[in-house]
Scaffold this motif. Structure first.
Motif, PDB file in Angstrom:
ATOM      1  N   ARG A 107      70.097 -46.723 -40.760  1.00  0.00           N
ATOM      2  CA  ARG A 107      69.477 -45.650 -39.976  1.00  0.00           C
ATOM      3  C   ARG A 107      69.305 -44.377 -40.816  1.00  0.00           C
ATOM      4  O   ARG A 107      68.244 -43.753 -40.789  1.00  0.00           O
ATOM      5  CB  ARG A 107      70.326 -45.353 -38.734  1.00  0.00           C
ATOM      6  CG  ARG A 107      70.287 -46.452 -37.680  1.00  0.00           C
ATOM      7  CD  ARG A 107      70.871 -45.978 -36.365  1.00  0.00           C
ATOM      8  NE  ARG A 107      72.296 -45.682 -36.456  1.00  0.00           N
ATOM      9  CZ  ARG A 107      73.265 -46.573 -36.233  1.00  0.00           C
ATOM     10  NH1 ARG A 107      72.948 -47.826 -35.924  1.00  0.00           N
ATOM     11  NH2 ARG A 107      74.536 -46.220 -36.317  1.00  0.00           N
ATOM     12  N   PHE A 108      70.363 -44.009 -41.533  1.00  0.00           N
ATOM     13  CA  PHE A 108      70.264 -42.806 -42.364  1.00  0.00           C
ATOM     14  C   PHE A 108      69.278 -43.010 -43.509  1.00  0.00           C
ATOM     15  O   PHE A 108      68.576 -42.062 -43.897  1.00  0.00           O
ATOM     16  CB  PHE A 108      71.646 -42.411 -42.884  1.00  0.00           C
ATOM     17  CG  PHE A 108      72.477 -41.720 -41.841  1.00  0.00           C
ATOM     18  CD1 PHE A 108      72.322 -40.368 -41.597  1.00  0.00           C
ATOM     19  CD2 PHE A 108      73.399 -42.426 -41.088  1.00  0.00           C
ATOM     20  CE1 PHE A 108      73.075 -39.719 -40.623  1.00  0.00           C
ATOM     21  CE2 PHE A 108      74.170 -41.798 -40.112  1.00  0.00           C
ATOM     22  CZ  PHE A 108      74.001 -40.441 -39.876  1.00  0.00           C
ATOM     23  N   LYS A 109      69.216 -44.213 -44.051  1.00  0.00           N
ATOM     24  CA  LYS A 109      68.247 -44.499 -45.111  1.00  0.00           C
ATOM     25  C   LYS A 109      66.828 -44.325 -44.601  1.00  0.00           C
ATOM     26  O   LYS A 109      65.973 -43.707 -45.263  1.00  0.00           O
ATOM     27  CB  LYS A 109      68.451 -45.919 -45.640  1.00  0.00           C
ATOM     28  CG  LYS A 109      69.698 -46.111 -46.460  1.00  0.00           C
ATOM     29  CD  LYS A 109      69.631 -45.316 -47.742  1.00  0.00           C
ATOM     30  CE  LYS A 109      70.923 -45.418 -48.521  1.00  0.00           C
ATOM     31  NZ  LYS A 109      70.935 -44.514 -49.679  1.00  0.00           N
ATOM     32  N   ALA A 138      68.017 -56.265 -39.617  1.00  0.00           N
ATOM     33  CA  ALA A 138      67.975 -55.084 -40.480  1.00  0.00           C
ATOM     34  C   ALA A 138      66.771 -54.199 -40.175  1.00  0.00           C
ATOM     35  O   ALA A 138      65.645 -54.679 -40.049  1.00  0.00           O
ATOM     36  CB  ALA A 138      67.951 -55.501 -41.942  1.00  0.00           C
ATOM     37  N   LEU A 139      67.020 -52.907 -40.107  1.00  0.00           N
ATOM     38  CA  LEU A 139      65.960 -51.926 -39.877  1.00  0.00           C
ATOM     39  C   LEU A 139      65.046 -51.808 -41.083  1.00  0.00           C
ATOM     40  O   LEU A 139      63.841 -51.585 -40.940  1.00  0.00           O
ATOM     41  CB  LEU A 139      66.601 -50.566 -39.574  1.00  0.00           C
ATOM     42  CG  LEU A 139      65.699 -49.430 -39.117  1.00  0.00           C
ATOM     43  CD1 LEU A 139      65.118 -49.701 -37.734  1.00  0.00           C
ATOM     44  CD2 LEU A 139      66.480 -48.113 -39.113  1.00  0.00           C
ATOM     45  N   VAL A 470      55.527 -51.907 -39.549  1.00  0.00           N
ATOM     46  CA  VAL A 470      56.223 -51.570 -38.301  1.00  0.00           C
ATOM     47  C   VAL A 470      56.872 -50.193 -38.449  1.00  0.00           C
ATOM     48  O   VAL A 470      57.577 -49.941 -39.433  1.00  0.00           O
ATOM     49  CB  VAL A 470      57.290 -52.627 -37.955  1.00  0.00           C
ATOM     50  CG1 VAL A 470      58.064 -52.226 -36.706  1.00  0.00           C
ATOM     51  CG2 VAL A 470      56.647 -53.997 -37.779  1.00  0.00           C
ATOM     52  N   PHE A 471      56.672 -49.332 -37.472  1.00  0.00           N
ATOM     53  CA  PHE A 471      57.280 -48.010 -37.514  1.00  0.00           C
ATOM     54  C   PHE A 471      58.789 -48.123 -37.287  1.00  0.00           C
ATOM     55  O   PHE A 471      59.234 -48.618 -36.251  1.00  0.00           O
ATOM     56  CB  PHE A 471      56.683 -47.094 -36.446  1.00  0.00           C
ATOM     57  CG  PHE A 471      55.301 -46.601 -36.764  1.00  0.00           C
ATOM     58  CD1 PHE A 471      55.119 -45.460 -37.537  1.00  0.00           C
ATOM     59  CD2 PHE A 471      54.183 -47.286 -36.305  1.00  0.00           C
ATOM     60  CE1 PHE A 471      53.845 -45.004 -37.834  1.00  0.00           C
ATOM     61  CE2 PHE A 471      52.905 -46.841 -36.605  1.00  0.00           C
ATOM     62  CZ  PHE A 471      52.730 -45.704 -37.372  1.00  0.00           C
ATOM     63  N   THR A 480      64.780 -47.451 -32.571  1.00  0.00           N
ATOM     64  CA  THR A 480      65.998 -48.256 -32.530  1.00  0.00           C
ATOM     65  C   THR A 480      65.800 -49.666 -31.987  1.00  0.00           C
ATOM     66  O   THR A 480      66.740 -50.452 -31.973  1.00  0.00           O
ATOM     67  CB  THR A 480      67.065 -47.544 -31.669  1.00  0.00           C
ATOM     68  OG1 THR A 480      66.535 -47.332 -30.352  1.00  0.00           O
ATOM     69  CG2 THR A 480      67.440 -46.205 -32.286  1.00  0.00           C
ATOM     70  N   ASP A 481      64.596 -49.985 -31.566  1.00  0.00           N
ATOM     71  CA  ASP A 481      64.368 -51.288 -30.936  1.00  0.00           C
ATOM     72  C   ASP A 481      63.620 -52.257 -31.839  1.00  0.00           C
ATOM     73  O   ASP A 481      63.052 -53.243 -31.365  1.00  0.00           O
ATOM     74  CB  ASP A 481      63.599 -51.113 -29.618  1.00  0.00           C
ATOM     75  CG  ASP A 481      62.269 -50.379 -29.813  1.00  0.00           C
ATOM     76  OD1 ASP A 481      62.069 -49.787 -30.891  1.00  0.00           O
ATOM     77  OD2 ASP A 481      61.429 -50.404 -28.885  1.00  0.00           O
ATOM     78  N   VAL A 482      63.601 -52.002 -33.147  1.00  0.00           N
ATOM     79  CA  VAL A 482      62.898 -52.867 -34.094  1.00  0.00           C
ATOM     80  C   VAL A 482      63.834 -53.205 -35.254  1.00  0.00           C
ATOM     81  O   VAL A 482      64.711 -52.435 -35.601  1.00  0.00           O
ATOM     82  CB  VAL A 482      61.610 -52.206 -34.630  1.00  0.00           C
ATOM     83  CG1 VAL A 482      60.593 -52.014 -33.513  1.00  0.00           C
ATOM     84  CG2 VAL A 482      61.910 -50.865 -35.310  1.00  0.00           C
TER      85      VAL A 482
END
Length: 492
Positions: A107-109, A138-139, A470-471, A480-482
């Motif tokens: 998330r921070f990345k 993974a985001l 993808v955003f 947060t949903d991807v």
């Protein structure tokens, strides 16, 4: 009216009646007559900066199926459109040195503009297991080396987890153990690890021959060796110049590519000498690269070999220059002794500002964070590295140009991995056919907000981040949903 005209009028009336009746039965779908979007997503009116082509101009980008399909001065139509007027559109940032490989750190990345974060210094001891744990979760994109440290921990049954604290740090390996280390590293490369990771400073008892043997395994695959060198600083005879000589000679002997991690924190005041040596090695045809982060402090575990006897002379600092991560307190001789026994993360304020600035500016260095946050604690480099380079070193200090900064964050790290991972040829660039990993930011506002006391702060000015089209960040907000992140693996 003539008879002929009357018949014509009758036919027209009849046709109109038929048309009205037909419309009543099947109304016209005027929406279907509108031109259909050409792309899934379009980025409009952004200042596109691509270090590979040197493009720096207003362009529109069309994205479909996770790939860049068009880069045009003409307007494009997409199912989703983003107006990037006044913003820079860059390839997504690639971090070769990211210890934080979990949801918190991803998330921070992402909020710092990173689309690919790789654990290449410490690495993993089991590549297949490591990748399986993150698949579909993974985001951002992820990957790892096969690591000499975790493999040595396993072979020597060291109680350490991330870094060694027993035999793996302090015991010389037997011939049989060296053979087992070689076997496991070979296996990891066959499983698609992105190179071989080394933390020789943490495995002080590893002989020069043992390290050379690991380089020989890497050379079989032309796999890069990502090395934290044996020594830091300028203290003779165990200094960073000698440490660099060791690994450059290993590259010359074996042919394995070499990447020296965090040159500023390894070299400290000797960093200019190390950069000169790397430049000379490159000029003689050796495959040697390096990286740095834009901060004036290190971080590692206080119980590690780095803080064995002699650390003050090697690092050129004292107890007061150490900051305990858990509490933020500066240490004394008494608290150092206590924490050395309990173990934990400590920050060392050891890098002069002029060394940090020189390292960031050098054309030899890539930008890499060496970042790790754990429950909001850690070093600000884990959350602010890329925004800090853009905000402080590009905009405020004018240490380097925007194009050069982005080259260090995108193209250079992608090219470092292209041989072992051909998929990286489609990252770090904005061109037709490349992966739609993009970072869109406000060059006038971007800045890191994290501090040594409060490192878990999102960077500002990163407006949109896309991973595979993808955003993951949209309008400055984390999505947060991807989980579009994909594995970056070597060609097995």
């Amino acid at each position: 009216m003539t008879h002929r005209a009357g018949r014509r009028r009758s036919r027209i009336v009849l046709f109109l009646c038929f048309a009205v009746a037909l419309c009543a039965l099947a109304p016209i779908n005027f929406a279907a007559l509108e031109p259909q979007p050409d792309y899934d997503t379009v980025i409009l009116n952004g200042r596109v900066v691509d270090p590979e082509s040197r493009l720096d101009a207003i362009r529109n980008i069309g994205i479909t199926n996770g790939k860049i399909q068009a880069i045009s001065e003409k307007s494009l139509r997409g199912r989703t459109s983003v107006d990037a007027s006044g913003l820079v559109v860059s390839p997504g940032f690639i971090d070769l040195h990211s210890h934080g490989q979990d949801q918190e750190n991803y998330r921070f990345k992402a909020m710092d503009g990173v689309t690919t974060a790789l654990e290449l210094e410490v690495g993993t001891g089991d590549a297949d297991k490591w990748y399986a744990e993150r698949e579909g979760k993974a985001l951002i994109n992820y990957g790892a080396s096969i690591g000499h440290i975790p493999v040595r921990i396993a072979v020597m049954r060291d109680p350490g987890t991330f870094l060694p604290s027993g035999d793996a740090a302090h015991k010389a390996a037997s011939d049989a153990e060296i053979e087992e280390l070689k076997r496991r590293i070979d296996q990891g490369l066959k499983q698609g690890a992105l190179g071989v990771g080394f933390g020789i400073n943490y495995t002080e008892a590893a002989s020069h021959w043992e390290i050379l043997e690991m380089f020989r395994v890497a050379a079989k695959y032309r796999a890069p060796c990502f090395v934290h060198m044996r020594y830091s600083g300028l203290k003779e005879p165990t200094n960073s110049v000698v440490a660099l000589e060791e690994v450059v000679s290993a590259t010359a002997i074996t042919g394995a590519p070499l990447h020296v991690v965090h040159i500023s924190s390894s070299g400290l005041r000797a960093a200019p000498l190390l950069l000169q040596m790397i430049g000379e090695a490159q000029a003689r045809g050796l495959d040697v690269t390096t990286e740095c982060y834009p901060y004036t402090a290190t971080q590692t575990n206080i119980e590690s070999a780095i803080y064995d006897e002699g650390w003050k002379e090697a690092l050129g600092i004292d107890y007061k220059d150490l900051q305990w991560v858990a509490t933020g307190e500066r240490l004394t001789a008494e608290s150092f002794a206590i924490y050395r026994k309990t173990g934990g993360a400590v920050i060392g304020h050891a890098i002069p500002e002029e060394i940090a600035r020189l390292s960031v500016a050098s054309p030899l260095t890539m930008i890499a964070s060496d970042g790790l946050l754990q429950k909001g604690k850690g070093h600000p480099r884990g959350s602010g590295t890329y925004a800090r380079v853009l905000g402080r070193y590009v905009r405020e200090l004018k240490t380097l140009t925007l194009m050069d900064a982005l080259r260090k964050m995108t193209l250079m790290p992608a090219k470092r991995l292209e041989h072992i991972a051909p998929m990286m040829k489609n990252k770090g660039r904005i061109r037709v056919g490349a992966d739609a990993d993009l970072t869109i930011f406000n060059a006038g506002l971007v800045i890191d907000k994290s501090t040594f006391e409060e490192p878990a702060q999102y960077s500002e000015g990163i407006t949109h981040v896309l991973v595979g089209g993808v955003f993951v960040v949209k309008d400055g907000k984390l999505q947060t949903d991807v989980n579009p992140g994909r594995a970056i693996r070597g060609a097995r």
